[in-house]
Write an enzyme that holds these catalytic residues in place. Structure first.
Site, mmCIF file in Angstrom:
data_model
loop_
_atom_site.group_PDB
_atom_site.id
_atom_site.type_symbol
_atom_site.label_atom_id
_atom_site.label_comp_id
_atom_site.label_asym_id
_atom_site.label_seq_id
_atom_site.Cartn_x
_atom_site.Cartn_y
_atom_site.Cartn_z
ATOM 1 N N THR A 19 0.833 -1.211 0.000
ATOM 2 C CA THR A 19 0.000 0.000 0.000
ATOM 3 C C THR A 19 0.864 1.256 0.000
ATOM 4 O OG1 THR A 19 -1.658 -1.209 1.261
ATOM 5 C CG2 THR A 19 -1.842 1.181 1.258
ATOM 6 N N VAL A 139 3.754 7.683 12.679
ATOM 7 C CA VAL A 139 2.749 8.144 13.641
ATOM 8 C C VAL A 139 1.696 8.960 12.915
ATOM 9 C CG1 VAL A 139 2.333 9.459 15.743
ATOM 10 C CG2 VAL A 139 4.476 8.210 15.473
ATOM 11 N N GLY A 141 0.057 8.572 10.146
ATOM 12 C CA GLY A 141 0.073 8.616 8.682
ATOM 13 C C GLY A 141 0.457 9.958 8.094
ATOM 14 N N ILE A 143 -0.393 12.979 8.860
ATOM 15 C CA ILE A 143 -0.372 14.171 9.723
ATOM 16 C C ILE A 143 1.071 14.476 10.116
ATOM 17 C CG2 ILE A 143 -1.206 15.187 11.869
ATOM 18 C CD1 ILE A 143 -3.433 13.086 11.890
ATOM 19 N N GLU A 197 -7.845 -5.049 9.322
ATOM 20 C CA GLU A 197 -7.103 -6.208 8.829
ATOM 21 C C GLU A 197 -7.903 -7.490 9.089
ATOM 22 O OE1 GLU A 197 -3.997 -6.048 7.526
ATOM 23 O OE2 GLU A 197 -3.797 -3.883 7.831
ATOM 24 N N LYS A 212 2.588 3.989 18.479
ATOM 25 C CA LYS A 212 2.671 5.401 18.079
ATOM 26 C C LYS A 212 2.832 6.295 19.305
ATOM 27 C CE LYS A 212 -0.273 4.249 14.187
ATOM 28 N NZ LYS A 212 -1.665 4.183 13.737
ATOM 29 N N GLY A 309 -3.498 4.964 4.774
ATOM 30 C CA GLY A 309 -3.850 5.012 3.354
ATOM 31 C C GLY A 309 -2.635 5.350 2.520
HETATM 32 N N1 LIG Z 1 -1.014 1.063 5.114
HETATM 33 C C1 LIG Z 1 -1.047 2.209 5.772
HETATM 34 O O1 LIG Z 1 -1.973 2.992 5.634
HETATM 35 C C2 LIG Z 1 0.087 2.573 6.705
HETATM 36 C C3 LIG Z 1 0.021 3.781 7.421
HETATM 37 C C4 LIG Z 1 1.082 4.152 8.240
HETATM 38 C C5 LIG Z 1 2.163 3.308 8.357
HETATM 39 N N2 LIG Z 1 2.192 2.129 7.681
HETATM 40 C C6 LIG Z 1 3.365 1.272 7.825
HETATM 41 O O2 LIG Z 1 3.992 1.155 6.575
HETATM 42 C C7 LIG Z 1 4.607 -0.121 6.454
HETATM 43 C C8 LIG Z 1 4.094 -0.811 5.203
HETATM 44 O O3 LIG Z 1 2.702 -0.953 5.303
HETATM 45 P P1 LIG Z 1 1.796 -1.393 4.046
HETATM 46 O O4 LIG Z 1 0.386 -1.166 4.471
HETATM 47 O O5 LIG Z 1 2.285 -0.780 2.807
HETATM 48 O O6 LIG Z 1 2.088 -2.966 4.031
HETATM 49 P P2 LIG Z 1 1.735 -3.996 2.870
HETATM 50 O O7 LIG Z 1 0.719 -3.447 1.935
HETATM 51 O O8 LIG Z 1 1.482 -5.293 3.523
HETATM 52 O O9 LIG Z 1 3.118 -4.082 2.061
HETATM 53 C C9 LIG Z 1 4.247 -4.711 2.582
HETATM 54 C C10 LIG Z 1 5.248 -4.866 1.466
HETATM 55 O O10 LIG Z 1 6.426 -5.459 2.000
HETATM 56 C C11 LIG Z 1 6.858 -6.472 1.095
HETATM 57 N N3 LIG Z 1 7.625 -7.465 1.833
HETATM 58 C C12 LIG Z 1 7.205 -8.330 2.768
HETATM 59 N N4 LIG Z 1 8.240 -9.059 3.203
HETATM 60 C C13 LIG Z 1 9.327 -8.633 2.531
HETATM 61 C C14 LIG Z 1 10.686 -9.008 2.525
HETATM 62 N N5 LIG Z 1 11.146 -9.958 3.335
HETATM 63 N N6 LIG Z 1 11.522 -8.350 1.687
HETATM 64 C C15 LIG Z 1 11.080 -7.378 0.885
HETATM 65 N N7 LIG Z 1 9.785 -6.984 0.842
HETATM 66 C C16 LIG Z 1 8.945 -7.609 1.668
HETATM 67 C C17 LIG Z 1 5.609 -7.028 0.487
HETATM 68 O O11 LIG Z 1 5.924 -7.663 -0.727
HETATM 69 P P3 LIG Z 1 4.782 -8.288 -1.702
HETATM 70 O O12 LIG Z 1 3.950 -7.131 -2.153
HETATM 71 O O13 LIG Z 1 5.563 -8.881 -2.834
HETATM 72 O O14 LIG Z 1 4.035 -9.279 -0.887
HETATM 73 C C18 LIG Z 1 4.775 -5.746 0.316
HETATM 74 O O15 LIG Z 1 5.092 -5.143 -0.914
HETATM 75 C C19 LIG Z 1 4.304 -0.847 7.765
HETATM 76 O O16 LIG Z 1 5.347 -0.639 8.678
HETATM 77 C C20 LIG Z 1 3.053 -0.134 8.267
HETATM 78 O O17 LIG Z 1 2.904 -0.199 9.668
HETATM 79 C C21 LIG Z 1 1.182 1.750 6.862
#
Ligand SMILES: NC(=O)c1ccc[n+]([C@@H]2O[C@H](COP(=O)([O-])OP(=O)(O)OC[C@H]3O[C@@H](n4cnc5c(N)ncnc54)[C@H](OP(=O)(O)O)[C@@H]3O)[C@@H](O)[C@H]2O)c1
Length: 439
Positions: A19, A139, A141, A143, A197, A212, A309
């Protein structure tokens, strides 16, 4: 890190193309000219890593170098800065962070779990390597709360921070209220809509908000990040009847991360709280996040916006990269690691507040008087008591608002001698945020 000429692009590696990772690529592609003008140089992605190379991510990656092992990104000669968007407190994210520090490359992450658990180690390594460690997206997103506190409010002593730090919980509580639905129904709906989730426990049990809060506390109070000291209660026990009772009393239930300095101690906790309708946090609805900081000179500061997001989170990640491109390298937690103090944790259950109690009681005459006597014997005086109609499942509840009392005392009565006969289940206890706290 050497100073770059204005025309030299900052070459970035992205680990994780989910994402947020795909969001970062899309944002950079769309706003690159503007970003280059503001940052003084272009920011380009040169190399990426994820698990599945073939997956369509909706953004072009064919021209970018690919590493199966994300750790290898840190040592590539065509990479000046590393962005970690994999997630998880340990594992590949932490290995990559350590590798980036070892290679003396600036490191940007959105990973609150890793920063809450290993932030001190990484900040120390970043200082030793002389490189920036940035985590605005970790923390709330999109903001700019880290920048807001670390830079905008840097001259202030902060008395307290309160935050709605988890959009999933806020969405669930808002929908329960708006649509008069029970927790489990809204959770199922939130999962279907992508607001929660498949395994929602990190969100609804308060762990994500606690990550956070631990980061925010360190920045607000100059303390070493101490996730283990955060007292955590999630929203699972909150029922529709509580939402209705709170509304009748002039409050809205919110999962609030709260941190304050009391004497030389630091209180940190995440729990559902009755927030007065006039408080800014009560106005935060749906998946939004907000943080209220009480600063001694700037006064009350309110930050609100999208806490998650692709777009909002990518916005924070790229803002960090722009700081890196400009050569800014302020300390990760607003002061050098040697200045951060280990503050003793304050016991939240000692904190005096009015409390809301919901007790599930036996359905028999006299139970109300028994409970009142139990509370009196525990030193808890009652401001209001209400016995709504039994639930659909026949459960009989008592709702009580106490006068000022420590939380442990409010919770002691049902477990006291005789309490177990009258009170059939562990009580739900929520503190009531007072008007004076934001006068
Ligand atoms: N989503 C949000 O709105 C949001 C907001 C604030 C903070 N965050 C933080 O941002 C981070 C990412 O979140 P996300 O929502 O983008 O997660 P996500 O959609 O689950 O994406 C995770 C990515 O990491 C890749 N991955 C997993 N294991 C890996 C490895 N061993 N080596 C290399 N790549 C690997 C996955 O690959 P594949 O795609 O090939 O499976 C995927 O592309 C997290 O720390 C989360 O807490 C997210």
């Amino acid at each position: 890190m050497t100073a770059a000429s204005p025309s030299t692009p900052l070459r970035v590696a992205l680990a994780g193309l989910g994402t947020v990772g795909a969001g970062v690529l899309a944002l950079l592609q769309r706003n690159l000219p503007l970003i280059a003008r503001r940052a003084g140089r272009p920011i380009i992605v040169t190399a990426v890593s994820a698990r599945d190379r073939q997956r369509d991510r909706g953004v072009a990656i064919a021209d970018l170098a690919w590493e199966d092992d994300a750790t290898a990104l840190a040592s590539r000669p065509d990479v000046d800065a590393v962005v970690e968007l994999i997630g998880g407190a340990d594992g590949p994210a932490l290995t990559l962070a350590r590798a980036a520090m070892a290679a003396a490359k600036p490191f940007v992450t959105a990973n609150k779990a890793m920063m809450a658990h290993h932030g001190l180690e990484l900040a120390t390594a970043a200082e030793q390597a002389g490189v920036p460690l940035k985590f605005e997206a970790a923390v709330a997103g999109g903001i700019p709360i880290i920048k807001g506190l670390r830079e905008g409010a840097a001259a202030n002593s902060i008395a307290a921070v309160h935050g709605i730090l988890n959009g999933t919980c806020n969405y669930i509580l808002s929908r329960m209220e708006r649509d008069a639905l029970e927790f489990s129904d809204v959770l199922a709906d939130a999962q279907a809509l992508g607001f929660a989730e498949a395994d929602p426990s990190f969100d609804i049990d308060g762990v994500d908000a606690a990550h956070k809060l631990a980061i925010l506390s360190a920045i607000a109070f100059g303390s070493k990040p101490d996730f283990a000291a955060v007292a955590i209660h999630g929203i699972r026990p909150v029922r529709l009847v509580d939402i209705h009772q709170a509304a009748a009393l002039g409050y809205r239930i919110r999962l609030v991360g709260h941190a304050e300095q009391a004497a030389a101690k630091l209180l940190q906790r995440v729990q559902p709280v009755l927030v007065p309708l006039a408080h800014p946090l009560a106005a935060v609805k749906g998946p939004l996040n907000a943080v209220v900081a009480e600063a001694d000179h700037a006064g009350r500061l309110i930050f609100m916006g999208a806490g998650a997001g692709a777009g909002p989170t990518a916005s924070a990640v790229v803002a960090d990269l722009m700081d890196v491109a400009r050569g800014e390298r302020g300390p990760a937690f607003a002061m050098p690691v040697a200045q951060l103090v280990a503050m003793a944790p304050a016991d939240p259950s000692e904190r005096q507040a009015r409390h809301y109690l919901r007790l599930r009681v036996a359905d028999r005459p006299g139970v109300l008087a028994e409970v009142a006597a139990l509370l009196r014997d525990s030193g808890v005086s009652i401001e209001r008591l209400n016995q709504p109609a039994p639930d659909a499942d026949g459960s009989v509840h008592l709702m009580i608002v106490t006068h000022l009392v420590a939380e442990w005392a409010a919770g002691a009565a049902p477990g006291a001698r005789g309490g177990r006969r009258a009170v059939l289940a562990p009580p739900l206890i929520m503190p009531i945020m007072e008007e004076e706290q934001f006068a």
